[in-house]
Motif scaffolding. Structure first.
Motif, PDB file in Angstrom:
ATOM      1  N   ILE A  87       0.693  -4.693   3.889  1.00 14.50           N
ATOM      2  CA  ILE A  87      -0.527  -5.111   4.541  1.00 14.50           C
ATOM      3  C   ILE A  87      -0.558  -6.813   4.698  1.00 14.50           C
ATOM      4  O   ILE A  87      -0.234  -7.352   3.530  1.00 14.50           O
ATOM      5  CB  ILE A  87      -1.598  -4.756   3.856  1.00 14.50           C
ATOM      6  CG1 ILE A  87      -1.597  -3.321   3.646  1.00 14.50           C
ATOM      7  CG2 ILE A  87      -3.178  -5.183   4.661  1.00 14.50           C
ATOM      8  CD1 ILE A  87      -1.806  -2.487   4.896  1.00 14.50           C
ATOM      9  N   TRP A 119      -7.828  -2.100   3.636  1.00 14.92           N
ATOM     10  CA  TRP A 119      -7.262  -0.748   4.148  1.00 14.92           C
ATOM     11  C   TRP A 119      -8.448   0.012   4.653  1.00 14.92           C
ATOM     12  O   TRP A 119      -7.967   0.785   5.572  1.00 14.92           O
ATOM     13  CB  TRP A 119      -6.363  -0.444   2.750  1.00 14.92           C
ATOM     14  CG  TRP A 119      -6.213   1.171   3.018  1.00 14.92           C
ATOM     15  CD1 TRP A 119      -6.499   2.031   2.077  1.00 14.92           C
ATOM     16  CD2 TRP A 119      -5.326   1.980   3.847  1.00 14.92           C
ATOM     17  NE1 TRP A 119      -6.116   3.381   2.431  1.00 14.92           N
ATOM     18  CE2 TRP A 119      -5.564   3.390   3.683  1.00 14.92           C
ATOM     19  CE3 TRP A 119      -4.661   1.612   5.057  1.00 14.92           C
ATOM     20  CZ2 TRP A 119      -4.852   4.427   4.208  1.00 14.92           C
ATOM     21  CZ3 TRP A 119      -4.243   2.541   5.760  1.00 14.92           C
ATOM     22  CH2 TRP A 119      -4.313   3.780   5.655  1.00 14.92           C
ATOM     23  N   ARG A 159      -2.706  -6.584   9.727  1.00 17.50           N
ATOM     24  CA  ARG A 159      -1.861  -5.406  10.226  1.00 17.50           C
ATOM     25  C   ARG A 159      -1.051  -4.769   9.148  1.00 17.50           C
ATOM     26  O   ARG A 159      -1.029  -5.131   7.852  1.00 17.50           O
ATOM     27  CB  ARG A 159      -0.713  -6.146  11.159  1.00 17.50           C
ATOM     28  CG  ARG A 159      -1.142  -7.219  12.098  1.00 17.50           C
ATOM     29  CD  ARG A 159      -1.538  -6.351  13.342  1.00 17.50           C
ATOM     30  NE  ARG A 159      -1.886  -7.001  14.457  1.00 17.50           N
ATOM     31  CZ  ARG A 159      -2.286  -6.963  15.776  1.00 17.50           C
ATOM     32  NH1 ARG A 159      -2.076  -5.652  16.082  1.00 17.50           N
ATOM     33  NH2 ARG A 159      -2.246  -7.753  16.649  1.00 17.50           N
ATOM     34  N   SER A 160      -0.666  -3.683   9.437  1.00 17.60           N
ATOM     35  CA  SER A 160       0.153  -2.861   8.298  1.00 17.60           C
ATOM     36  C   SER A 160       1.632  -2.408   8.903  1.00 17.60           C
ATOM     37  O   SER A 160       1.693  -2.188  10.319  1.00 17.60           O
ATOM     38  CB  SER A 160      -0.752  -1.527   8.224  1.00 17.60           C
ATOM     39  OG  SER A 160      -0.672  -0.745   9.363  1.00 17.60           O
ATOM     40  N   TYR A 161       2.561  -2.616   8.176  1.00 13.49           N
ATOM     41  CA  TYR A 161       3.970  -2.406   8.494  1.00 13.49           C
ATOM     42  C   TYR A 161       4.571  -1.293   7.721  1.00 13.49           C
ATOM     43  O   TYR A 161       4.477  -1.649   6.514  1.00 13.49           O
ATOM     44  CB  TYR A 161       4.687  -3.598   8.476  1.00 13.49           C
ATOM     45  CG  TYR A 161       4.057  -4.857   9.436  1.00 13.49           C
ATOM     46  CD1 TYR A 161       4.477  -5.071  10.853  1.00 13.49           C
ATOM     47  CD2 TYR A 161       3.191  -5.824   8.942  1.00 13.49           C
ATOM     48  CE1 TYR A 161       3.854  -5.828  11.637  1.00 13.49           C
ATOM     49  CE2 TYR A 161       2.577  -6.775   9.777  1.00 13.49           C
ATOM     50  CZ  TYR A 161       2.962  -6.630  11.431  1.00 13.49           C
ATOM     51  OH  TYR A 161       2.427  -7.641  11.972  1.00 13.49           O
ATOM     52  N   ARG A 162       5.079  -0.318   8.259  1.00 15.05           N
ATOM     53  CA  ARG A 162       5.881   0.721   7.584  1.00 15.05           C
ATOM     54  C   ARG A 162       6.994   0.210   6.932  1.00 15.05           C
ATOM     55  O   ARG A 162       8.081  -0.315   7.546  1.00 15.05           O
ATOM     56  CB  ARG A 162       6.093   1.990   8.162  1.00 15.05           C
ATOM     57  CG  ARG A 162       6.428   3.261   7.459  1.00 15.05           C
ATOM     58  CD  ARG A 162       6.315   4.315   8.422  1.00 15.05           C
ATOM     59  NE  ARG A 162       6.787   5.518   7.681  1.00 15.05           N
ATOM     60  CZ  ARG A 162       6.198   6.679   8.244  1.00 15.05           C
ATOM     61  NH1 ARG A 162       5.474   6.902   9.096  1.00 15.05           N
ATOM     62  NH2 ARG A 162       6.503   8.039   7.587  1.00 15.05           N
ATOM     63  N   MET A 205      -9.301  -0.700   8.217  1.00 20.20           N
ATOM     64  CA  MET A 205      -8.152  -0.472   8.925  1.00 20.20           C
ATOM     65  C   MET A 205      -7.963   1.176   9.154  1.00 20.20           C
ATOM     66  O   MET A 205      -7.980   1.655  10.459  1.00 20.20           O
ATOM     67  CB  MET A 205      -6.778  -0.659   8.448  1.00 20.20           C
ATOM     68  CG  MET A 205      -6.781  -2.247   8.346  1.00 20.20           C
ATOM     69  SD  MET A 205      -5.131  -3.002   7.485  1.00 20.20           S
ATOM     70  CE  MET A 205      -3.949  -2.532   8.851  1.00 20.20           C
ATOM     71  N   ARG A 206      -8.183   1.954   8.090  1.00 18.36           N
ATOM     72  CA  ARG A 206      -8.277   3.403   8.493  1.00 18.36           C
ATOM     73  C   ARG A 206      -9.300   3.806   9.118  1.00 18.36           C
ATOM     74  O   ARG A 206      -9.242   4.858  10.015  1.00 18.36           O
ATOM     75  CB  ARG A 206      -8.231   4.075   6.859  1.00 18.36           C
ATOM     76  CG  ARG A 206      -8.100   5.348   6.993  1.00 18.36           C
ATOM     77  CD  ARG A 206      -8.142   6.037   5.570  1.00 18.36           C
ATOM     78  NE  ARG A 206      -8.901   5.558   4.523  1.00 18.36           N
ATOM     79  CZ  ARG A 206      -8.919   5.984   3.349  1.00 18.36           C
ATOM     80  NH1 ARG A 206      -7.834   6.704   2.636  1.00 18.36           N
ATOM     81  NH2 ARG A 206     -10.076   5.544   2.763  1.00 18.36           N
ATOM     82  N   TYR A 209       3.553   0.570   2.839  1.00 22.06           N
ATOM     83  CA  TYR A 209       3.305  -0.251   3.847  1.00 22.06           C
ATOM     84  C   TYR A 209       3.150  -1.505   3.192  1.00 22.06           C
ATOM     85  O   TYR A 209       2.626  -1.881   2.062  1.00 22.06           O
ATOM     86  CB  TYR A 209       1.902   0.039   4.512  1.00 22.06           C
ATOM     87  CG  TYR A 209       1.956   1.523   5.257  1.00 22.06           C
ATOM     88  CD1 TYR A 209       2.228   1.629   6.784  1.00 22.06           C
ATOM     89  CD2 TYR A 209       1.435   2.525   4.624  1.00 22.06           C
ATOM     90  CE1 TYR A 209       2.123   2.838   7.276  1.00 22.06           C
ATOM     91  CE2 TYR A 209       1.605   3.869   5.151  1.00 22.06           C
ATOM     92  CZ  TYR A 209       2.027   4.071   6.587  1.00 22.06           C
ATOM     93  OH  TYR A 209       1.941   5.105   7.158  1.00 22.06           O
ATOM     94  N   LEU A 261       0.731  -1.191  -0.113  1.00 24.09           N
ATOM     95  CA  LEU A 261      -0.179   0.089   0.022  1.00 24.09           C
ATOM     96  C   LEU A 261       0.837   1.170   0.033  1.00 24.09           C
ATOM     97  O   LEU A 261       1.754   1.271   0.763  1.00 24.09           O
ATOM     98  CB  LEU A 261      -0.792   0.061   1.171  1.00 24.09           C
ATOM     99  CG  LEU A 261      -1.907   1.175   1.485  1.00 24.09           C
ATOM    100  CD1 LEU A 261      -2.731   1.488   0.638  1.00 24.09           C
ATOM    101  CD2 LEU A 261      -2.146   1.257   2.846  1.00 24.09           C
TER     102      LEU A 261
END
Length: 360
Positions: free
Chosen positions: A186, A223, A194-197, A226-227, A184, A177
């Motif tokens: 996902i 997404w 989960r999201s990971y930068r 999650m947002r 990120y 994403l």
């Protein structure tokens, strides 16, 4: 529009093979009767679509069918050339391919559209980096992308925002994403999305096992949920009176903790109400603006600003005193140097800084 829906049907049948009218209706958000009418329209237009009856039947295209490539409209060509895809393509290691594809498309356009595209590209430049920062380091992006495309489980070394040191997580990667200029991963970790930068991933190991990916996964909807969950966190309502020239800068500074859009107060263009995740974080951002921001509410935010300012004052005063003590260690007489050339006391000066009279 119906033409768009007909193209969608052809795309779905090419991708999935045989599909029932019920499934097509669900995906297109229309009735089964509408799907049947669309099939008649496709057949009339020369698209080789046919129906299979009975259990497991449905609609399908004749095997081997390839639609003619449509000529791009002016709007479609413009969208491709100015949509800002170059930065994204370069981040994914496809910068050269992206430019090559655009050159090929441009060469195939009619002269009028080619001139229009060139005209637009010479006048629109997109740079997600901004004025004050370069793009984030994305050392892990290429390897994460490979795992995403291969649907392979991975183990990552990740520095979360709240942890003192990096930790390890086993992740089933679902997709990538890009939000603004930030990338990120996902994926699923311990049964939850989960999201990971990407810039915080410092190591990745592919585990050689297939990733668990729901068959009906819609990454965009994941997404969006999650947002929405992030924004639904109960925050604190604050009200600020902001010196007008500083409004954009103050609101940008608060963006790291703001949960929704700032709302100007009716009849008071310099007063804004907004919801923040953390009053402590908001106070840390606001303290540097001094008298240019007045906290109207809540009292807790005003107290946080005062606390931070007093702590900073005490810290720097203590640091100044320590610097003075350190200077006295090198000047036991207690006399501080007076500025002469380059700020250094001149040799031979007395304690008052006066030079002796010149010798005849």
């Amino acid at each position: 529009m119906r033409a768009d829906r007909l193209l969608q049907i052809v795309h779905l049948l090419r991708r999935h093979g045989r599909m029932s009218s019920a499934e097509l209706a669900r995906r297109l958000e229309v009735t089964k009767r509408t799907v049947l009418r669309d099939m008649d329209a496709l057949s009339t237009a020369g698209i080789p679509v046919y129906a299979e009856h009975g259990r497991g039947g449905g609609f399908a295209l004749v095997p081997g069918y390839e639609p003619d490539i449509e000529q791009l409209t002016s709007e479609e060509a413009r969208a491709l050339f100015v949509a800002g895809g170059r930065g994204t393509a370069e981040a994914l290691g496809l910068g050269g391919s992206f430019c090559s594809a655009l050159h090929k498309l441009a060469a195939a356009l009619p002269d009028d559209e080619h001139r229009m595209v060139t005209h637009v590209r010479e006048r629109i430049v997109l740079d997600a980096g901004g004025w004050h920062r370069d793009p984030e380091a994305l050392d892990a992006l290429a390897e994460v992308q490979t795992a995403v495309l291969d649907d392979e489980r991975i183990r990552i070394r990740y520095q979360s925002k709240t942890a003192a040191a990096p930790g390890h997580r086993t992740v089933d990667p679902w997709g990538l994403l890009q939000v603004g200029s930030t990338w990120y991963l996902i994926g699923e970790h311990r049964g939850r999305p989960r999201s990971y930068r990407i810039s915080r991933i410092s190591g990745i190991r592919r585990l050689g096992t297939p990733a668990r990916r729901p068959p009906d996964l819609d990454l965009r909807k994941v997404w969006e949920r999650m947002r929405a969950d992030f924004r639904a966190v109960p925050g604190t309502e604050i009200a600020l009176r902001i010196h007008r020239p500083r409004v954009p800068m103050v609101l940008r500074s608060l963006s790291v903790t703001v949960l929704d859009d700032p709302r100007p107060a009716p009849g008071e263009p310099d007063v804004f109400r907004l919801r923040v995740r953390s009053t402590r974080a908001a106070a840390a951002m606001l303290v540097g603006f001094g008298a240019e921001v007045e906290v109207i509410a809540p009292d807790a935010l005003r107290a946080e600003i005062v606390s931070i300012a007093e702590a900073a004052r005490a810290h720097h005063r203590r640091g100044s005193d320590m610097a003075g003590e350190a200077l006295d260690l090198f000047n036991p007489s207690g006399a501080r140097e007076q500025p002469g050339d380059n700020g250094v006391a001149e040799a031979g000066a007395d304690e008052a800084g006066r030079l002796p009279p010149a010798m005849p």
